[in-house]
Design an enzyme around this catalytic site. Structure first.
Site, PDB file in Angstrom:
ATOM      1  N   ASP A   1       0.856  -1.191   0.000  1.00 18.34           N
ATOM      2  CA  ASP A   1       0.000   0.000   0.000  1.00 18.34           C
ATOM      3  C   ASP A   1       0.885   1.232   0.000  1.00 18.34           C
ATOM      4  O   ASP A   1       2.086   1.140   0.211  1.00 18.34           O
ATOM      5  CB  ASP A   1      -0.855   0.019   1.272  1.00 18.34           C
ATOM      6  CG  ASP A   1      -1.916  -1.051   1.255  1.00 18.34           C
ATOM      7  OD1 ASP A   1      -2.303  -1.471   0.160  1.00 18.34           O
ATOM      8  OD2 ASP A   1      -2.341  -1.469   2.347  1.00 18.34           O
TER       9      ASP A   1
ATOM     10  N   LYS B   1      -3.443   3.615  -2.999  1.00 15.52           N
ATOM     11  CA  LYS B   1      -3.850   4.843  -3.672  1.00 15.52           C
ATOM     12  C   LYS B   1      -2.595   5.607  -4.066  1.00 15.52           C
ATOM     13  O   LYS B   1      -1.703   5.792  -3.274  1.00 15.52           O
ATOM     14  CB  LYS B   1      -4.643   5.695  -2.679  1.00 15.52           C
ATOM     15  CG  LYS B   1      -5.936   6.201  -3.238  1.00 15.52           C
ATOM     16  CD  LYS B   1      -6.659   7.032  -2.220  1.00 15.52           C
ATOM     17  CE  LYS B   1      -7.320   6.206  -1.144  1.00 15.52           C
ATOM     18  NZ  LYS B   1      -7.830   6.962  -0.035  1.00 15.52           N
TER      19      LYS B   1
ATOM     20  N   GLY C   1       0.840   0.226   9.302  1.00 11.55           N
ATOM     21  CA  GLY C   1       0.398   0.014  10.680  1.00 11.55           C
ATOM     22  C   GLY C   1       0.219  -1.455  10.986  1.00 11.55           C
ATOM     23  O   GLY C   1       1.086  -2.285  10.690  1.00 11.55           O
TER      24      GLY C   1
ATOM     25  N   ALA D   1      -1.184   3.172  14.003  1.00 15.72           N
ATOM     26  CA  ALA D   1      -0.885   4.605  14.050  1.00 15.72           C
ATOM     27  C   ALA D   1      -1.225   5.215  15.406  1.00 15.72           C
ATOM     28  O   ALA D   1      -0.538   6.136  15.863  1.00 15.72           O
ATOM     29  CB  ALA D   1      -1.639   5.328  12.934  1.00 15.72           C
TER      30      ALA D   1
ATOM     31  N   MET E   1      -8.403   8.044   9.624  1.00 10.79           N
ATOM     32  CA  MET E   1      -8.976   8.564   8.376  1.00 10.79           C
ATOM     33  C   MET E   1      -9.991   9.666   8.674  1.00 10.79           C
ATOM     34  O   MET E   1     -11.041   9.733   8.042  1.00 10.79           O
ATOM     35  CB  MET E   1      -9.653   7.427   7.585  1.00 10.79           C
ATOM     36  CG  MET E   1      -8.649   6.412   7.091  1.00 10.79           C
ATOM     37  SD  MET E   1      -9.428   4.947   6.414  1.00 10.79           S
ATOM     38  CE  MET E   1      -9.847   4.058   7.891  1.00 10.79           C
TER      39      MET E   1
HETATM   40  C1  LIG Z   1      -6.361   2.716   5.862  1.00  8.43           C
HETATM   41  S1  LIG Z   1      -5.993   3.254   7.486  1.00  8.43           S
HETATM   42  C2  LIG Z   1      -4.724   2.107   7.935  1.00  8.43           C
HETATM   43  C3  LIG Z   1      -4.442   2.052   9.406  1.00  8.43           C
HETATM   44  C4  LIG Z   1      -3.280   1.137   9.720  1.00  8.43           C
HETATM   45  N1  LIG Z   1      -3.598  -0.225   9.405  1.00  8.43           N
HETATM   46  C5  LIG Z   1      -2.806   1.227  11.180  1.00  8.43           C
HETATM   47  O1  LIG Z   1      -2.856   0.216  11.887  1.00  8.43           O
HETATM   48  O2  LIG Z   1      -2.349   2.314  11.593  1.00  8.43           O
HETATM   49  C6  LIG Z   1      -5.109   4.737   7.132  1.00  8.43           C
HETATM   50  C7  LIG Z   1      -5.212   5.737   8.273  1.00  8.43           C
HETATM   51  O3  LIG Z   1      -4.328   5.352   9.322  1.00  8.43           O
HETATM   52  C8  LIG Z   1      -3.782   6.496   9.928  1.00  8.43           C
HETATM   53  N2  LIG Z   1      -2.342   6.506   9.662  1.00  8.43           N
HETATM   54  C9  LIG Z   1      -1.658   5.594   8.954  1.00  8.43           C
HETATM   55  N3  LIG Z   1      -0.353   5.892   8.960  1.00  8.43           N
HETATM   56  C10 LIG Z   1      -0.212   7.028   9.689  1.00  8.43           C
HETATM   57  C11 LIG Z   1       0.889   7.840  10.065  1.00  8.43           C
HETATM   58  N4  LIG Z   1       2.129   7.527   9.686  1.00  8.43           N
HETATM   59  N5  LIG Z   1       0.658   8.932  10.826  1.00  8.43           N
HETATM   60  C12 LIG Z   1      -0.586   9.253  11.225  1.00  8.43           C
HETATM   61  N6  LIG Z   1      -1.667   8.514  10.908  1.00  8.43           N
HETATM   62  C13 LIG Z   1      -1.483   7.424  10.157  1.00  8.43           C
HETATM   63  C14 LIG Z   1      -4.477   7.695   9.294  1.00  8.43           C
HETATM   64  O4  LIG Z   1      -5.646   7.965  10.037  1.00  8.43           O
HETATM   65  C15 LIG Z   1      -4.810   7.141   7.921  1.00  8.43           C
HETATM   66  O5  LIG Z   1      -5.868   7.861   7.326  1.00  8.43           O
END
Ligand SMILES: C[S@@+](CC[C@H](N)C(=O)[O-])C[C@H]1O[C@@H](n2cnc3c(N)ncnc32)[C@H](O)[C@@H]1O
Length: 245
Positions: free
Chosen positions: A36, A59, A91, A121, A174
């Protein structure tokens, strides 16, 4: 124990030092990596062998993301080749990562897999902010919620009474576009507007930004100037100063 040919691997917030040992082993051994964007595409992807096939399925800026069923079909197709496949997700793969749909596709095809958890995250943001996600007595519950429905809007079926509980720590994933609307509804539901909040952008990256305030302040800042990077928003008593502060 033999390792299944497909591994869902949590890339954590993007800093390779925050990967599990097992995640590193699987990425280094992979012959194919389906990744991703966000954390799964940067230095973590760089741990894969140069000759590993690397396939972007997230994306991309300016391009629509592949449909989820197309990603699942691609995963099944690669898994059937018998090569060692890593499905790298930002994450933790099990947190808002559409893991369930990809698992269902593999199960339907009779293909075994393993899941290697990663640091989500919310956990990474709290650690960088020097905060605990829970607090004795004041924050007995931790909940993760998405601020984004399939159409990009605030989901219509959110349980506002739970999300307005000041005794919980809530992590909104998100949610940078919808948090102003969510905050207004939470405050109307009874959440004190001065509930402590943390906005964490680009956690795990050198340009990460942490912004502390109240729920009302963070909502106002997001409405005024939406950040460009991925953001997680945490709110609740645990985000405030500690008893000794
Ligand atoms: C599709 S979700 C995936 C979440 C991911 N699986 C996790 O466990 O963090 C994507 C969202 O995770 C959060 N996110 C992912 N990476 C981030 C980062 N490096 N810093 C802040 N928020 C993050 C944001 O809210 C983003 O819109």
């Amino acid at each position: 124990v033999t390792t299944p040919p497909v591994a869902f691997v949590g890339a954590g917030p993007g800093d390779p030092e925050l990967l599990t040992v097992r995640a590193v082993k699987r990425i280094e051994a992979a012959e194919v990596v389906l990744y991703d964007d966000l954390a799964a595409s940067g230095p973590v992807l760089g741990l894969a062998r140069a000759r590993a096939e690397k396939v972007a399925v997230g994306k991309r800026a300016g391009r629509p993301s592949p449909r989820q069923d197309a990603v699942s079909a691609l995963l099944v197709a690669y898994a059937r080749t018998g090569r060692r496949v890593v499905r790298l997700k930002a994450g933790d793969p099990g947190v808002f990562g559409r893991l369930d749909e990809e698992i269902a596709a593999l199960r339907a095809a009779g293909l075994p897999f393993e899941i290697v958890p990663g640091i989500n995250a919310a956990a990474a943001a709290a650690a960088e902010a020097g905060a605990s996600l829970t607090r004795r007595v004041a924050a007995r519950r931790l909940q993760f919620v998405t601020g984004h429905d399939v159409d990009g809007r605030l989901p219509g079926d959110l349980r506002l009474s739970a999300l307005a509980d000041p005794g919980a720590t809530t992590a909104v994933f998100m949610g940078k576009a919808t948090f102003p609307a969510l905050a207004a509804r939470l405050i109307a539901e009874g959440l004190p507007a001065d509930t402590p909040a943390l906005l964490a952008e680009n956690v795990g990256a050198p340009d990460r930004r942490l912004d502390r305030g109240t729920v009302a302040e963070i909502a106002a800042r997001l409405a005024e100037a939406p950040p460009s990077g991925p953001c997680v928003i945490l709110y609740g008593a645990a985000m405030g100063p500690g008893e000794d502060a």
